[in-house]
Design a protein around this motif. Structure first.
Motif, PDB file in Angstrom:
ATOM      1  N   LEU A 251       0.863  -1.180   0.000  1.00 20.54           N
ATOM      2  CA  LEU A 251       0.000   0.000   0.000  1.00 20.54           C
ATOM      3  C   LEU A 251       0.897   1.227   0.000  1.00 20.54           C
ATOM      4  CD1 LEU A 251      -3.185   0.673   2.075  1.00 20.54           C
ATOM      5  CD2 LEU A 251      -1.316   2.335   2.147  1.00 20.54           C
ATOM      6  N   ALA A 252       0.621   2.160  -0.917  1.00 22.88           N
ATOM      7  CA  ALA A 252       1.436   3.370  -1.022  1.00 22.88           C
ATOM      8  C   ALA A 252       0.547   4.592  -1.184  1.00 22.88           C
ATOM      9  CB  ALA A 252       2.406   3.272  -2.203  1.00 22.88           C
ATOM     10  N   THR A 253       0.988   5.693  -0.601  1.00 19.79           N
ATOM     11  CA  THR A 253       0.289   6.967  -0.774  1.00 19.79           C
ATOM     12  C   THR A 253       1.173   8.001  -1.463  1.00 19.79           C
ATOM     13  OG1 THR A 253       0.965   7.678   1.448  1.00 19.79           O
ATOM     14  CG2 THR A 253      -1.178   6.588   1.244  1.00 19.79           C
ATOM     15  N   ASP A 254       2.381   7.606  -1.863  1.00 18.26           N
ATOM     16  CA  ASP A 254       3.250   8.479  -2.649  1.00 18.26           C
ATOM     17  C   ASP A 254       4.202   7.619  -3.461  1.00 18.26           C
ATOM     18  OD1 ASP A 254       5.897   8.094  -1.275  1.00 18.26           O
ATOM     19  OD2 ASP A 254       4.810   8.913   0.433  1.00 18.26           O
ATOM     20  N   ARG A 255       4.938   8.245  -4.356  1.00 12.58           N
ATOM     21  CA  ARG A 255       5.796   7.501  -5.276  1.00 12.58           C
ATOM     22  C   ARG A 255       7.164   7.172  -4.682  1.00 12.58           C
ATOM     23  NH1 ARG A 255       9.444  10.796  -8.528  1.00 12.58           N
ATOM     24  NH2 ARG A 255       9.420  12.955  -7.814  1.00 12.58           N
ATOM     25  N   SER A 260       2.854   0.460   3.644  1.00 12.93           N
ATOM     26  CA  SER A 260       2.655  -0.870   4.228  1.00 12.93           C
ATOM     27  C   SER A 260       3.039  -1.914   3.197  1.00 12.93           C
ATOM     28  CB  SER A 260       1.202  -1.088   4.653  1.00 12.93           C
ATOM     29  OG  SER A 260       0.851  -0.270   5.746  1.00 12.93           O
ATOM     30  N   THR A 261       3.640  -2.994   3.666  1.00 13.76           N
ATOM     31  CA  THR A 261       3.969  -4.100   2.775  1.00 13.76           C
ATOM     32  C   THR A 261       3.836  -5.401   3.542  1.00 13.76           C
ATOM     33  OG1 THR A 261       5.667  -5.046   1.316  1.00 13.76           O
ATOM     34  CG2 THR A 261       6.446  -3.867   3.265  1.00 13.76           C
ATOM     35  N   MET A 262       3.271  -6.425   2.896  1.00 10.59           N
ATOM     36  CA  MET A 262       2.952  -7.684   3.555  1.00 10.59           C
ATOM     37  C   MET A 262       3.411  -8.853   2.688  1.00 10.59           C
ATOM     38  SD  MET A 262      -0.865  -9.073   4.595  1.00 10.59           S
ATOM     39  CE  MET A 262      -1.390  -9.340   2.892  1.00 10.59           C
ATOM     40  N   PHE A 263       4.107  -9.799   3.282  1.00 12.20           N
ATOM     41  CA  PHE A 263       4.437 -11.025   2.564  1.00 12.20           C
ATOM     42  C   PHE A 263       3.161 -11.824   2.311  1.00 12.20           C
ATOM     43  CE2 PHE A 263       8.868 -10.847   4.507  1.00 12.20           C
ATOM     44  CZ  PHE A 263       9.489 -10.556   3.297  1.00 12.20           C
ATOM     45  N   LEU A 264       3.047 -12.359   1.101  1.00 11.05           N
ATOM     46  CA  LEU A 264       1.888 -13.167   0.761  1.00 11.05           C
ATOM     47  C   LEU A 264       2.084 -14.640   1.101  1.00 11.05           C
ATOM     48  CD1 LEU A 264       0.943 -11.565  -2.691  1.00 11.05           C
ATOM     49  CD2 LEU A 264      -0.200 -11.250  -0.488  1.00 11.05           C
ATOM     50  N   ASP A 265       3.322 -15.036   1.426  1.00 15.94           N
ATOM     51  CA  ASP A 265       3.609 -16.444   1.702  1.00 15.94           C
ATOM     52  C   ASP A 265       4.058 -16.687   3.141  1.00 15.94           C
ATOM     53  OD1 ASP A 265       6.041 -15.211   1.618  1.00 15.94           O
ATOM     54  OD2 ASP A 265       6.963 -16.599   0.180  1.00 15.94           O
ATOM     55  N   GLY A 266       3.725 -15.735   4.044  1.00 13.65           N
ATOM     56  CA  GLY A 266       4.123 -15.920   5.436  1.00 13.65           C
ATOM     57  C   GLY A 266       3.627 -14.796   6.311  1.00 13.65           C
ATOM     58  N   ASP A 267       3.763 -14.971   7.631  1.00 12.53           N
ATOM     59  CA  ASP A 267       3.269 -13.983   8.582  1.00 12.53           C
ATOM     60  C   ASP A 267       4.365 -13.087   9.139  1.00 12.53           C
ATOM     61  OD1 ASP A 267       0.655 -14.880   8.374  1.00 12.53           O
ATOM     62  OD2 ASP A 267       0.900 -16.354   9.992  1.00 12.53           O
TER      63      ASP A 267
END
Length: 494
Positions: A251-255, A260-267
């Protein structure tokens, strides 16, 4: 309707001007932020363009005022309004890519994107006045009425944009809607070339639906989708972690970065700086209650609940839409140990009566800093919210030393004036302290000297990234009265 056509024209033009200005700020925000530089450039350029339009419009009206000519002016203004929707990426990514100074970049982009339509809309009022005046005996009343209607339109546009259509429609669709409104208005003023203008109107209206379709198609094909909220222009997109190669959702609000960043293959945590929040365990190992200011996609609060099964966390997030997006895209779930408060972080601190063992401040992104959270008074409010052994961890974007360290210097002074001990940990590149990066500022309420080593291997590695150089107080402390945060951040981003 023709009896009041000029009154309708100036009212609609005034409405469009203010909606266009507010939408313009959202159009620029993902590239240059919403700093005082951006607003100064935007307001200054639009006012200058309107003034020039008033001046030129008065002279044109004296020479050849007609409904026909006014219709063409309105039509061309509609075309001018829609241009930024097509050229914004070219302007920001190609031309402005070579500009590191936010103030100049904001000024040049405002001139390129917003001066022409604002100039054309400025012509409308003096032109309408000239067409309306038939008798000099009541000319003052006519001028007053038309300018009052124009201002009333601007007031309506301000509330309409801020409270309704920006969160509802998004920037690009609003631009097409404004352009379509002006082209439709030109139909009542200009009779010739009807089919030509009908084609343009249909194009603009259909573009609103095409943009919606393209957004959904883009999300299905690339995993990228954009949203407008009352506070941000938000982009959610898939990616790959540069260090591990693992898939991520961001998730980004600027360039300049990802909020926020989340791994899709782990917690486990993807964003490196969020791992440094573990330092709270070291400096206050018995903590039970945590306050976090800045939730974004709630990646860390979800991790916190898994990691600390007996602890609670209150999250203050100003933007309810971000919370909704976190629920929809980032697996945020309700939990009895998680309390979400939708409020401005400083306003919450001012009213807060709770005591917390840990405060995590994660509200400073790379180009837009809420100055009210960066001041000495804010640091004092954080201190008042902490228990006697409490600790605050503040994520800062800055360099540790050199010309890009202005913001760190100012923040360090603010917290040092309140807390007995303040430490700075260089997160991303400790061997390059002159580089702009995440820096974790840690302030301890206890005067007792902490141990700066740990048997926990990961914690010990974090502690070794303590910045041991001297943070020079070369900047004035940030206070509620003196908060040149945008100026400091412009130096950080050089």
């Amino acid at each position: 309707m023709k009896k009041y056509l000029l009154e309708i024209t100036v009212f609609v033009s005034g409405t469009v001007v203010m909606v266009f200005e507010l939408v313009g700020s959202r159009l620029v925000a993902p590239y240059l932020g919403t700093s005082i530089y951006v607003w100064t450039a935007l307001i200054g350029v639009i006012l200058a363009s309107l003034s020039l339009g008033y001046w030129i419009g008065g002279r044109l009206a004296d020479k050849s005022a007609s409904y026909n000519n006014l219709g063409w002016i309105i039509f061309l203004a509609g075309i001018g309004v829609v241009i930024p929707a097509f050229v914004k990426n070219l302007v920001f990514e190609s031309f402005l890519g070579s500009w590191n100074q936010v103030d100049w970049a904001a000024l040049i982009s405002a001139i390129i994107l917003f001066s022409l339509p604002s100039f054309l809309l400025g012509i409308v009022s003096p032109y309408a006045v000239r067409l309306k005046i038939r008798d000099l005996n009541n000319s003052g009343q006519i001028v007053g009425n038309l300018y009052a209607l124009s201002t009333a339109g601007s007031i309506a546009g301000t509330f309409l944009a801020g409270f309704l259509i920006i969160p509802l429609l998004g920037v690009t669709k609003i631009i097409f809607l404004l352009a379509a409104t002006l082209v439709l208005l030109s139909f009542f003023l200009l009779r010739e070339k009807l089919w030509y203008r009908l084609f343009v109107l249909l194009f603009l209206i259909s573009s609103i639906f095409v943009v919606s379709w393209l957004e959904q198609r883009q999300y299905k094909q690339t995993g990228e989708i954009s949203f407008s909220t009352p506070y941000n222009e938000v982009k959610i997109f898939s990616g790959t972690d540069a260090e591990t190669g693992r898939p991520t959702l961001n998730l980004a609000t600027d360039r300049f970065g990802r909020q926020s960043t989340m791994f899709l293959d782990g917690d486990d945590l993807s964003a490196e700086y969020t791992r440094f929040y573990r330092l709270a365990e070291h400096f206050n190992p018995n903590f039970q209650k945590t306050l976090m200011i800045g939730g974004a996609a709630y990646i860390y609060p979800e991790y916190y609940l898994r990691q600390y099964s007996s602890s609670t966390i209150d999250v203050v997030e100003i933007d309810p839409k971000l919370t909704a997006l976190a629920r929809e895209y980032f697996s945020l779930k309700d939990d009895a140990r998680l309390k979400i408060i939708h409020d401005d972080g400083r306003v919450f601190l001012n009213r807060n009566e709770m005591k917390y063992d840990v405060v995590l401040l994660d509200a400073f992104n790379s180009i837009s800093i809420p100055s009210q959270l960066a001041t000495q008074e804010a640091a004092q409010k954080v201190s008042e919210a902490l228990t006697d052994d409490g600790v605050v961890l503040v994520n800062i974007i800055s360099a540790a030393e050199g010309e890009r360290s202005s913001f760190l210097q100012a923040e360090y002074m603010a917290y040092q004036s309140v807390f007995p001990q303040v430490l700075a940990f260089v997160v991303n590149s400790p061997d390059k302290p002159e580089q702009t990066q995440n820096i974790m500022l840690v302030a301890l309420k206890s005067p007792q000297k902490p141990v700066l080593s740990s048997l926990d291997q990961e914690l010990d590695s974090f502690l070794k990234q303590l910045y041991r150089g001297k943070i020079e107080p070369n900047r004035r402390m940030i206070t509620d009265d003196y908060a040149p945060v945008d100026h400091y951040m412009s130096q950080v981003l050089l």
